[in-house]
Design an enzyme around this catalytic site. Structure first.
Site, PDB file in Angstrom:
ATOM      1  N   GLU A  43      31.521 -12.584  -0.659  1.00  0.00           N
ATOM      2  CA  GLU A  43      31.572 -13.153   0.693  1.00  0.00           C
ATOM      3  C   GLU A  43      31.923 -12.030   1.656  1.00  0.00           C
ATOM      4  OE1 GLU A  43      34.548 -16.130   1.661  1.00  0.00           O
ATOM      5  OE2 GLU A  43      33.630 -16.511   3.608  1.00  0.00           O
ATOM      6  N   GLU A  68      36.639  -8.066   3.710  1.00  0.00           N
ATOM      7  CA  GLU A  68      37.197  -8.341   5.037  1.00  0.00           C
ATOM      8  C   GLU A  68      37.573  -7.016   5.695  1.00  0.00           C
ATOM      9  OE1 GLU A  68      37.676 -10.876   7.264  1.00  0.00           O
ATOM     10  OE2 GLU A  68      38.653  -9.314   8.437  1.00  0.00           O
ATOM     11  N   ASP A 117      30.980 -13.307  12.977  1.00  0.00           N
ATOM     12  CA  ASP A 117      31.182 -13.041  14.412  1.00  0.00           C
ATOM     13  C   ASP A 117      29.827 -13.004  15.120  1.00  0.00           C
ATOM     14  OD1 ASP A 117      33.884 -12.879  13.957  1.00  0.00           O
ATOM     15  OD2 ASP A 117      33.922 -10.704  13.793  1.00  0.00           O
ATOM     16  N   LYS A 121      26.357 -10.094  22.897  1.00  0.00           N
ATOM     17  CA  LYS A 121      25.539  -9.183  23.723  1.00  0.00           C
ATOM     18  C   LYS A 121      24.338  -8.675  22.924  1.00  0.00           C
ATOM     19  CE  LYS A 121      29.142  -7.664  26.790  1.00  0.00           C
ATOM     20  NZ  LYS A 121      30.420  -7.004  26.689  1.00  0.00           N
ATOM     21  N   ASP A 153      28.764 -22.735  13.125  1.00  0.00           N
ATOM     22  CA  ASP A 153      28.588 -23.814  14.108  1.00  0.00           C
ATOM     23  C   ASP A 153      27.949 -23.253  15.373  1.00  0.00           C
ATOM     24  OD1 ASP A 153      30.809 -22.286  14.981  1.00  0.00           O
ATOM     25  OD2 ASP A 153      31.472 -23.968  16.220  1.00  0.00           O
ATOM     26  N   GLU A 193      37.916 -21.852   6.623  1.00  0.00           N
ATOM     27  CA  GLU A 193      38.921 -22.127   7.658  1.00  0.00           C
ATOM     28  C   GLU A 193      38.260 -22.485   9.000  1.00  0.00           C
ATOM     29  OE1 GLU A 193      40.116 -19.128   5.791  1.00  0.00           O
ATOM     30  OE2 GLU A 193      42.084 -19.849   5.146  1.00  0.00           O
ATOM     31  N   GLU A 195      35.247 -23.542   9.471  1.00  0.00           N
ATOM     32  CA  GLU A 195      34.471 -24.781   9.341  1.00  0.00           C
ATOM     33  C   GLU A 195      35.379 -25.993   9.576  1.00  0.00           C
ATOM     34  OE1 GLU A 195      32.312 -24.783   5.706  1.00  0.00           O
ATOM     35  OE2 GLU A 195      31.447 -26.772   6.014  1.00  0.00           O
TER      36      GLU A 195
HETATM   37  N1  SAM Z   1      34.566 -16.584   6.913  1.00  0.00           N
HETATM   38  C1  SAM Z   1      35.812 -17.054   7.482  1.00  0.00           C
HETATM   39  C2  SAM Z   1      35.712 -18.511   7.839  1.00  0.00           C
HETATM   40  O1  SAM Z   1      34.587 -19.040   7.885  1.00  0.00           O
HETATM   41  O2  SAM Z   1      36.764 -19.143   8.055  1.00  0.00           O
HETATM   42  C3  SAM Z   1      36.241 -16.196   8.694  1.00  0.00           C
HETATM   43  C4  SAM Z   1      35.329 -16.247   9.882  1.00  0.00           C
HETATM   44  S1  SAM Z   1      35.824 -15.137  11.178  1.00  0.00           S
HETATM   45  C5  SAM Z   1      35.020 -15.743  12.572  1.00  0.00           C
HETATM   46  C6  SAM Z   1      34.882 -13.696  10.822  1.00  0.00           C
HETATM   47  C7  SAM Z   1      35.599 -12.738   9.890  1.00  0.00           C
HETATM   48  O3  SAM Z   1      34.689 -11.712   9.532  1.00  0.00           O
HETATM   49  C8  SAM Z   1      36.792 -12.062  10.525  1.00  0.00           C
HETATM   50  O4  SAM Z   1      37.896 -12.160   9.649  1.00  0.00           O
HETATM   51  C9  SAM Z   1      36.334 -10.617  10.716  1.00  0.00           C
HETATM   52  O5  SAM Z   1      37.389  -9.693  10.639  1.00  0.00           O
HETATM   53  C10 SAM Z   1      35.337 -10.467   9.590  1.00  0.00           C
HETATM   54  N2  SAM Z   1      34.313  -9.458   9.867  1.00  0.00           N
HETATM   55  C11 SAM Z   1      33.530  -9.391  10.970  1.00  0.00           C
HETATM   56  N3  SAM Z   1      32.692  -8.335  10.910  1.00  0.00           N
HETATM   57  C12 SAM Z   1      32.937  -7.727   9.721  1.00  0.00           C
HETATM   58  C13 SAM Z   1      32.404  -6.590   9.085  1.00  0.00           C
HETATM   59  N4  SAM Z   1      31.462  -5.850   9.673  1.00  0.00           N
HETATM   60  N5  SAM Z   1      32.894  -6.256   7.877  1.00  0.00           N
HETATM   61  C14 SAM Z   1      33.868  -6.971   7.279  1.00  0.00           C
HETATM   62  N6  SAM Z   1      34.416  -8.075   7.842  1.00  0.00           N
HETATM   63  C15 SAM Z   1      33.963  -8.449   9.048  1.00  0.00           C
END
Ligand code: SAM
Length: 213
Positions: A43, A68, A117, A121, A153, A193, A195
């Site tokens: 993941e 992460e 994320d 942009k 979402d 989380e 979701e």
């Molecule tokens: N997957 C989890 C959930 O659905 O609850 C967390 C979603 S959160 C919006 C996005 C996570 O992806 C963040 O913890 C962020 O630090 C991590 N993340 C974003 N870009 C990343 C990257 N290029 N490499 C590793 N982690 C990344």
């Protein structure tokens, strides 16, 4: 306090045996790390690790790696492992931009992206984890018949992700715009989380499962 600022997180990660340090040295040798030849699923952007922890507990015959970027977030996943240790789950703290350095050809059989994320942009489109730039990276290590599952979402991000597929040489096997009301696709769904947070506000959850065309 922002999660990012939890003091000492980096040191705790550095000392943890649940985190694979220098993962590029393990490229092609993940079976040796897990000491078995079970399939490997990852993941990317796992956040605090609820999804992958539950999944790993449910399917002990599969090895999992949660990736992460931020130590302070990863720390939460480590805490879950302290409470409920699992032999088939490990973590990497890294930016997924370098993921091609960590896994070898055909080494991974499934990739999960959850609530990635959005990078709204246009000029940041390449940073989106389901973008064609990332699909190209995944292509190098995902098994030929391997699949990628993506949930969000964010309808704009989801439409963007679907639009990337033809150009990148992938195709959708299953698509839903309302996972929790989709009889077939919701079966066995493990909530992340984000979701839980966004579906409790009434947001429908989009999901696709894709493979190479
Ligand atoms: N997957 C989890 C959930 O659905 O609850 C967390 C979603 S959160 C919006 C996005 C996570 O992806 C963040 O913890 C962020 O630090 C991590 N993340 C974003 N870009 C990343 C990257 N290029 N490499 C590793 N982690 C990344």
């Amino acid at each position: 306090m922002r999660l990012r600022n939890i003091s000492g997180a980096r040191d705790m990660i550095a000392e943890s045996s649940l985190v694979v340090h220098e993962p590029e040295k393990v490229k092609g040798k993940w079976k040796e790390i897990f000491k078995n030849d079970h399939p490997l699923r990852i993941e990317i952007g796992m956040g605090k690790g609820k999804f992958i922890h539950e999944l790993a507990e449910k399917t002990p015959e599969v090895n999992y790696i949660g990736i992460e970027k931020y130590s302070s977030v990863l720390l939460r996943a480590l805490q879950k492992m302290e409470e409920n240790p699992l032999p088939n789950l490990l973590f990497i703290r890294m930016d997924a931009e370098d993921i091609g350095e960590v896994f070898d050809r055909e080494e991974v059989d499934r990739i999960y992206l959850n609530f990635s994320d959005p990078w709204p942009k246009d000029r940041h489109a390449k940073r989106r984890l389901p973008s064609r730039a990332f699909l190209e990276r995944y292509d190098r290590f995902l098994k030929k018949e391997g699949v990628l599952e993506f949930k969000t979402d964010n309808r704009e991000l989801f439409d963007f992700a679907l639009g990337e597929l033809p150009e990148a040489g992938w195709k959708a096997l299953q698509v839903t715009y309302d996972l929790h009301n989709d009889g077939e696709m919701k079966e066995g769904n493990i909530m992340t989380e984000y979701e839980e947070k966004f579906s409790s506000k009434g947001n429908p959850i989009c999901k696709y499962i894709i493979k190479r065309a």
